[in-house]
Design a protein around this motif. Structure first.
Motif, short mmCIF file in Angstrom:
data_model
loop_
_atom_site.label_atom_id
_atom_site.label_comp_id
_atom_site.label_asym_id
_atom_site.label_seq_id
_atom_site.Cartn_x
_atom_site.Cartn_y
_atom_site.Cartn_z
N VAL A 67 135.21 -42.65 -24.39
CA VAL A 67 134.20 -42.78 -23.33
C VAL A 67 134.89 -43.41 -22.12
CG1 VAL A 67 132.26 -43.00 -24.92
CG2 VAL A 67 133.51 -45.04 -24.19
N PRO A 68 134.32 -43.25 -20.93
CA PRO A 68 134.94 -43.84 -19.75
C PRO A 68 134.69 -45.36 -19.71
CG PRO A 68 132.87 -42.79 -19.17
CD PRO A 68 133.13 -42.43 -20.60
N PRO A 69 135.52 -46.09 -18.96
CA PRO A 69 135.30 -47.54 -18.82
C PRO A 69 133.91 -47.81 -18.25
CG PRO A 69 137.48 -46.94 -18.01
CD PRO A 69 136.79 -45.66 -18.29
N GLY A 70 133.28 -48.86 -18.78
CA GLY A 70 131.95 -49.25 -18.32
C GLY A 70 130.84 -48.44 -18.96
N ASP A 71 131.15 -47.66 -20.04
CA ASP A 71 130.11 -46.89 -20.72
C ASP A 71 129.02 -47.84 -21.20
OD1 ASP A 71 129.22 -44.33 -22.16
OD2 ASP A 71 129.29 -45.84 -23.75
N ARG A 72 127.76 -47.47 -20.87
CA ARG A 72 126.65 -48.38 -21.15
C ARG A 72 126.46 -48.61 -22.65
NH1 ARG A 72 122.83 -50.59 -18.30
NH2 ARG A 72 120.81 -51.14 -19.21
N GLY A 73 126.61 -47.54 -23.43
CA GLY A 73 126.42 -47.70 -24.87
C GLY A 73 127.47 -48.62 -25.47
N LEU A 74 128.72 -48.48 -25.00
CA LEU A 74 129.78 -49.33 -25.53
C LEU A 74 129.59 -50.78 -25.08
CD1 LEU A 74 132.17 -48.79 -27.34
CD2 LEU A 74 133.64 -48.60 -25.33
N GLU A 75 129.11 -50.96 -23.83
CA GLU A 75 128.85 -52.32 -23.35
C GLU A 75 127.73 -52.98 -24.16
OE1 GLU A 75 128.18 -52.75 -19.23
OE2 GLU A 75 130.15 -52.09 -18.60
N GLU A 76 126.69 -52.21 -24.47
CA GLU A 76 125.60 -52.76 -25.27
C GLU A 76 126.11 -53.18 -26.65
OE1 GLU A 76 122.56 -53.52 -24.53
OE2 GLU A 76 122.82 -52.91 -22.44
N LEU A 77 126.99 -52.34 -27.24
CA LEU A 77 127.55 -52.68 -28.54
C LEU A 77 128.38 -53.96 -28.45
CD1 LEU A 77 128.07 -52.04 -31.49
CD2 LEU A 77 129.97 -50.56 -30.79
N ALA A 78 129.17 -54.10 -27.37
CA ALA A 78 129.99 -55.31 -27.20
C ALA A 78 129.09 -56.54 -27.09
CB ALA A 78 130.87 -55.17 -25.95
N LYS A 79 127.99 -56.43 -26.35
CA LYS A 79 127.10 -57.57 -26.18
C LYS A 79 126.38 -57.92 -27.49
CE LYS A 79 126.36 -56.85 -21.20
NZ LYS A 79 125.39 -56.53 -20.14
N GLU A 80 126.01 -56.87 -28.25
CA GLU A 80 125.36 -57.13 -29.54
C GLU A 80 126.32 -57.85 -30.49
OE1 GLU A 80 123.93 -53.51 -31.13
OE2 GLU A 80 122.46 -53.14 -29.54
N MET A 81 127.56 -57.37 -30.57
CA MET A 81 128.53 -58.02 -31.45
C MET A 81 128.84 -59.44 -30.98
SD MET A 81 128.85 -55.70 -33.65
CE MET A 81 130.21 -56.23 -34.65
N ALA A 82 128.88 -59.63 -29.64
CA ALA A 82 129.14 -60.97 -29.10
C ALA A 82 128.01 -61.93 -29.47
CB ALA A 82 129.30 -60.90 -27.58
N ALA A 83 126.78 -61.43 -29.38
CA ALA A 83 125.64 -62.28 -29.77
C ALA A 83 125.67 -62.59 -31.25
CB ALA A 83 124.33 -61.57 -29.38
#
Length: 589
Positions: A67-83
């Motif tokens: 996916v391209p940088p800044g992909d929303r789905g990947l960002e959401e996954l990163a935030k979920e794992m961070a939480a």
């Protein structure tokens, strides 16, 4: 000055000062070691935890990096794992491009290919680094692991935590250790002084008592109440004067101990004289033989077990230990008997030890029945295969339709044997503990829904309706999803198999203490009461004929899976009114 010098030259002060010096040196070294060791362990544990978190993140994102940088789905996954982990999570391509970050915009972040943890993760499978974060402006501990897709490294998952909290925790820990060490040193110094003074006082008292004992005062006792060596010396001194008087009392105490041991033993013990007269018998022996054994009567008059008396006579004749097994027909018990001549006794006494091996015999019987059941289950499909092959060899092979029918039968029987062997292997691994659950947090409603979905077509083919009465508000369970699905699928499959067309099958769940109880109920033929105690045994089938399609192992496997999770499984059924199977699983904290 002279008096002060004399005080410090006394034995009490020499002991106290020596202990105080030793305590100061020891606590200083221990404190330094503890601070260093705990700090290293703390940082190592933190790095290990970040490694575990990073690998979990890598598994979650594997195959999703295209996916391209800044992909929303990947960002959401990163935030979920961070939480979830309470840490900063970053996904990075192999070329160093930031695809997603839980704390910052990846498009504004520079290429990370030169970061040491990224290089080490790509080249060695693991990378760790502690440095000042250019993005967040604070020192961070970074741990990175490669993201694998089809055995290829497609990126890097990085997890980071600020070290500020870690350093603060280490500082608090260091202060706590030093405070504790100082307090312990002070208390130990006071205690050393007290013990030294008390020790010398006890030694002086023992010395005075020893002089009086030498003067002829045999009733003299040293009045010393001290737990150290001086007190031990005083007690030994006092015990010396009382040893003769206490000898008889000790003999009686030892006799009581022996009597208590014999009374609580599970093995039967009988002592007889040379002519077979009972000299001693414990309650276990009377229970095993099923009759009282009064002392003074001959054993052969009390019990007519000729094998037992044969061992007794042979031991008396040869003077060597004898062993054997006897079958008590009246009580349906099996006993292992050992007859041993007692050394150095003029009465030629013999000691009989009886051990109940009924359980071992039953276990052996179970093993033989198991082998017979396996042989029977394998012989039936083998006989069918053999008959089909013989028919094909005799000419049926030329008949296209007949040959295809026989080949279909052979294939079906081979599948049946394969299922049997697979079930046997799985049951064996479960019973031996070779297969352990890999538990995770699993929602109950989705778990049951998946099991129902697997068997929905089979239920529809039989015109059965499966209903779920499970609230989504129920707590999740901590269990191995695949194993529990196997249990649910087995129970639902049995319910479908033994339900008449048009019936209903219900799956329910409800809390039961610290566990969750799942129940599968049907309106089928039910199970007679005489079958219920054996329903979870291997190869046990309610139907009298063994021609059914099942292996008879499904419920045994389900039982061991539930037990491996620390739960229980039970059945309630009445012939003609359906059955309900219930098993429990631990609730996820």
């Amino acid at each position: 000055m002279a008096e002060l010098r004399a005080i410090f030259h006394t034995q009490a002060w020499r002991i106290a000062l020596s202990y105080i010096a030793l305590i100061l040196v020891t606590m200083g070294l221990v404190s330094a070691y503890l601070v260093t060791q705990v700090r290293d362990n703390y940082l190592t544990d933190l790095r290990t935890q970040l490694d575990i978190d990073a690998r979990m993140v890598a598994r979650e994102v594997s195959g999703h990096l295209d996916v391209p940088p800044g992909d929303r789905g990947l960002e959401e996954l990163a935030k979920e794992m961070a939480a979830l982990f309470g840490a900063r999570v970053t996904f990075i391509r192999v070329d160093g491009t930031i695809l997603a970050d839980s704390n910052d915009d990846p498009l504004a972040m520079e290429n990370h290919s030169t970061r040491p943890e990224i290089r080490d993760a790509i080249s060695g499978g693991f990378g760790a680094s502690t440095r000042l974060s250019a993005t967040l402006g604070e020192e961070m501990m970074y741990v990175a692991v490669p993201i694998m897709t089809n055995t290829q490294i497609t990126g890097v998952a990085r997890v980071a935590l600020p070290t500020g909290k870690t350093q603060a925790a280490l500082s608090r820990m260091r202060a706590t250790v030093l405070l504790a060490a100082g307090t312990i040193t002070l208390l130990a110094a006071v205690l050393a002084t007290f013990i030294a003074r008390r020790t010398t006082r006890a030694i002086r008292e023992v010395t005075r008592s020893a002089r009086r004992l030498a003067a002829g005062e045999l009733d003299r006792k040293a009045e010393v109440d001290s737990p150290d060596e001086a007190g031990e010396l005083a007690r030994a001194f006092n015990d010396m004067a009382q040893s003769l008087r206490e000898m008889v009392s000790n003999l009686g105490s030892e006799r009581d101990k022996l009597s208590a041991v014999l009374s609580t033993m599970s093995e039967g013990v009988i002592m007889t004289d040379g002519d077979g007269t009972v000299a001693l018998a414990n309650p276990a022996a009377e229970q095993l033989l099923g009759r009282p054994l009064p002392i003074g009567q001959r054993l052969i008059e009390l019990d007519r077990e000729f094998e037992l008396h044969g061992l007794l006579r042979e031991c008396s004749r040869t003077g060597h230990p004898q062993g054997g097994e006897i079958d008590l027909l009246r009580s349906r018990r099996y006993l292992a008997v050992t007859a041993t001549p007692m050394a150095s006794n003029a009465a030629n006494r013999i000691l009989l030890v009886l051990h109940d091996i009924t359980g071992m015999r039953r276990l052996e019987k179970t093993r033989r029945e198991f082998v017979a059941n396996v042989s029977h289950e394998l012989r039936t499909p083998l006989t069918s295969i053999k008959a089909a092959v013989d028919t094909l060899e005799e000419g049926a092979l030329e008949d296209h339709d007949a040959s295809r029918d026989f080949l279909r039968r052979i294939n079906s029987e081979v599948d049946r044997m394969a299922r049997l062997v697979a079930d046997l292997l799985e049951l064996s691994r479960l019973e031996s503990g070779q297969v352990a659950p890999s538990p995770s947090i699993v929602p109950v409603d989705t778990l049951v829904a998946e099991a129902v979905q697997r068997l929905s077509s089979k239920a529809e083919a039989k015109q059965l309706m499966i209903s779920m009465q499970i609230s989504s508000e129920l707590p999740a369970v901590f269990a191995d999803k695949d194993m529990v699905l196997q249990v649910l699928s087995n129970l639902l499959d049995n319910a479908i198999k033994f339900s008449a067309p048009g019936g209903r099958i219900t799956a329910t769940a409800q809390p039961a203490g610290d566990k969750l109880a799942l129940t599968v109920s049907d309106m089928g033929a039910g199970i007679a009461s005489e079958h219920l105690p054996h329903i979870f045994e291997r190869f046990y089938k309610v139907e009298k004929s063994r021609a059914g399609g099942g292996t008879g192992l499904g419920l045994a496997i389900a039982k061991h899976i539930v037990m491996a999770h620390g739960g229980e499984i039970a059945v309630q059924s009445e012939e003609g009114h359906g059955s309900s199977f219930t098993f429990t699983l631990p609730i996820a904290e």
